[in-house]
Write an enzyme that holds these catalytic residues in place. Structure first.
Site, PDB file in Angstrom:
ATOM      1  N   GLY A  54       0.735  -1.206   0.435  1.00  0.00           N
ATOM      2  CA  GLY A  54      -0.040   0.152  -0.200  1.00  0.00           C
ATOM      3  C   GLY A  54       1.089   0.783  -0.329  1.00  0.00           C
ATOM      4  O   GLY A  54       2.155   0.929   0.382  1.00  0.00           O
ATOM      5  N   GLN A  59       3.635   9.284   1.403  1.00  0.00           N
ATOM      6  CA  GLN A  59       4.225   9.174   0.894  1.00  0.00           C
ATOM      7  C   GLN A  59       5.533   9.309  -0.808  1.00  0.00           C
ATOM      8  O   GLN A  59       5.988   9.556  -0.811  1.00  0.00           O
ATOM      9  CB  GLN A  59       4.011   7.589   0.994  1.00  0.00           C
ATOM     10  CG  GLN A  59       4.024   7.205   2.237  1.00  0.00           C
ATOM     11  CD  GLN A  59       3.739   6.236   2.199  1.00  0.00           C
ATOM     12  OE1 GLN A  59       2.129   4.844   1.219  1.00  0.00           O
ATOM     13  NE2 GLN A  59       4.304   4.984   2.726  1.00  0.00           N
ATOM     14  N   CYS A  99       6.220   0.094   7.207  1.00  0.00           N
ATOM     15  CA  CYS A  99       5.788   0.884   6.040  1.00  0.00           C
ATOM     16  C   CYS A  99       7.308   1.066   4.838  1.00  0.00           C
ATOM     17  O   CYS A  99       8.108   1.570   5.500  1.00  0.00           O
ATOM     18  CB  CYS A  99       4.967   1.850   7.222  1.00  0.00           C
ATOM     19  SG  CYS A  99       5.377   3.972   6.758  1.00  0.00           S
ATOM     20  N   LEU A 100       7.238   1.595   4.580  1.00  0.00           N
ATOM     21  CA  LEU A 100       7.599   1.944   2.846  1.00  0.00           C
ATOM     22  C   LEU A 100       8.370   3.629   3.718  1.00  0.00           C
ATOM     23  O   LEU A 100       9.756   3.290   3.182  1.00  0.00           O
ATOM     24  CB  LEU A 100       7.210   1.789   1.581  1.00  0.00           C
ATOM     25  CG  LEU A 100       6.525   1.213   1.229  1.00  0.00           C
ATOM     26  CD1 LEU A 100       5.358   1.268  -0.147  1.00  0.00           C
ATOM     27  CD2 LEU A 100       7.729  -0.126   1.172  1.00  0.00           C
ATOM     28  N   HIS A 141      -3.966   1.410   7.814  1.00  0.00           N
ATOM     29  CA  HIS A 141      -2.710   1.746   7.734  1.00  0.00           C
ATOM     30  C   HIS A 141      -2.597   3.384   6.768  1.00  0.00           C
ATOM     31  O   HIS A 141      -1.745   5.055   7.423  1.00  0.00           O
ATOM     32  CB  HIS A 141      -1.076   1.013   7.863  1.00  0.00           C
ATOM     33  CG  HIS A 141       0.270   1.753   7.033  1.00  0.00           C
ATOM     34  ND1 HIS A 141       1.093   1.115   8.475  1.00  0.00           N
ATOM     35  CD2 HIS A 141       0.399   2.358   6.694  1.00  0.00           C
ATOM     36  CE1 HIS A 141       1.960   2.057   8.200  1.00  0.00           C
ATOM     37  NE2 HIS A 141       1.713   2.718   6.823  1.00  0.00           N
ATOM     38  N   GLU A 142      -2.935   3.564   6.130  1.00  0.00           N
ATOM     39  CA  GLU A 142      -2.857   4.294   4.868  1.00  0.00           C
ATOM     40  C   GLU A 142      -3.834   5.619   5.175  1.00  0.00           C
ATOM     41  O   GLU A 142      -3.274   6.120   4.772  1.00  0.00           O
ATOM     42  CB  GLU A 142      -3.079   3.601   3.346  1.00  0.00           C
ATOM     43  CG  GLU A 142      -2.425   2.167   2.882  1.00  0.00           C
ATOM     44  CD  GLU A 142      -1.083   2.369   3.057  1.00  0.00           C
ATOM     45  OE1 GLU A 142      -0.818   3.734   2.651  1.00  0.00           O
ATOM     46  OE2 GLU A 142      -0.370   1.675   2.828  1.00  0.00           O
ATOM     47  N   HIS A 145      -2.113   7.827   7.123  1.00  0.00           N
ATOM     48  CA  HIS A 145      -1.109   8.824   6.155  1.00  0.00           C
ATOM     49  C   HIS A 145      -1.912   9.730   5.823  1.00  0.00           C
ATOM     50  O   HIS A 145      -1.247  10.472   5.735  1.00  0.00           O
ATOM     51  CB  HIS A 145      -0.782   8.028   5.229  1.00  0.00           C
ATOM     52  CG  HIS A 145       0.420   7.011   5.502  1.00  0.00           C
ATOM     53  ND1 HIS A 145       1.438   7.525   5.721  1.00  0.00           N
ATOM     54  CD2 HIS A 145       0.611   5.263   5.275  1.00  0.00           C
ATOM     55  CE1 HIS A 145       2.577   6.424   5.413  1.00  0.00           C
ATOM     56  NE2 HIS A 145       2.577   5.624   5.419  1.00  0.00           N
TER      57      HIS A 145
HETATM   58 CO    CO Z   1       3.198   4.269   5.912  1.00  0.00          CO
END
Ligand code: CO
Length: 176
Positions: A54, A59, A99-100, A141-142, A145
């Protein structure tokens, strides 16, 4: 001038902690046009390259209420969620989460086990979906963000201590 036409989409890159762009207030998606589609395609490219499931607008430095996901990693399972609202959360499960924007950081995070989401697809069409396990976790999670909330905010003090070296390395790398 549409919402995304001033952005150089080809130059977008993964934004990592502690970049303040991860804390921006995100605007709603209003223009479901060609530049929006290009942004979505770029977000999938960045997500796959980094090996994620995701990725949210902030991001890649675009402060917009949008995330993309591919929970199974299978071709054809690409999902686009514009202006998402999570509702109907139930149950609780604590799992390792990454998380990326936090490379090499993982921490146990407690999330709802089940959740539903209301969003718009790549054409701007409203839809609702129900998620369990990983998909429910992606929703939570998203959407965190796009509200400027990050993995580190969901980590216990113990997890912060366990990851302190990696977090420090990211802070040093960012300040250059
Ligand atoms: Co993340």
């Amino acid at each position: 001038m549409s919402q995304f036409s001033a952005i150089d989409i080809s130059s977008l890159k993964l934004v990592k902690y502690p970049d303040p762009r991860l804390r921006q207030v995100c605007q709603r998606v209003t223009d479901f046009d060609e530049s929006f589609r290009a942004l979505v395609a770029k977000m999938f490219e960045v997500m796959y390259k980094a090996g994620g499931v995701g990725l949210a607008g902030p991001q890649v430095g675009v402060a917009v209420r949008l995330f993309v996901a591919n929970p199974s990693g299978e071709e054809g399972d690409e999902r686009v969620y514009a202006n998402p609202e999570v509702f109907g959360e139930e149950g609780a499960v604590e799992l390792e989460e990454g998380c990326l924007s936090f490379p090499n950081v993982t921490a146990k995070v407690k999330r709802f086990a089940l959740a539903s989401i209301r969003a718009q697809d790549i054409d701007g069409q409203p839809f609702e979906e129900h998620g369990e396990d990983l998909l429910a976790r992606i929703y939570q999670h998203e959407t965190d963000h796009i509200n400027g909330t990050l993995l580190i905010d969901r980590m216990s003090e113990v997890a912060k201590i366990a990851n302190r070296r990696t977090l420090k390395e990211l802070e040093v790398a960012f300040s250059g």
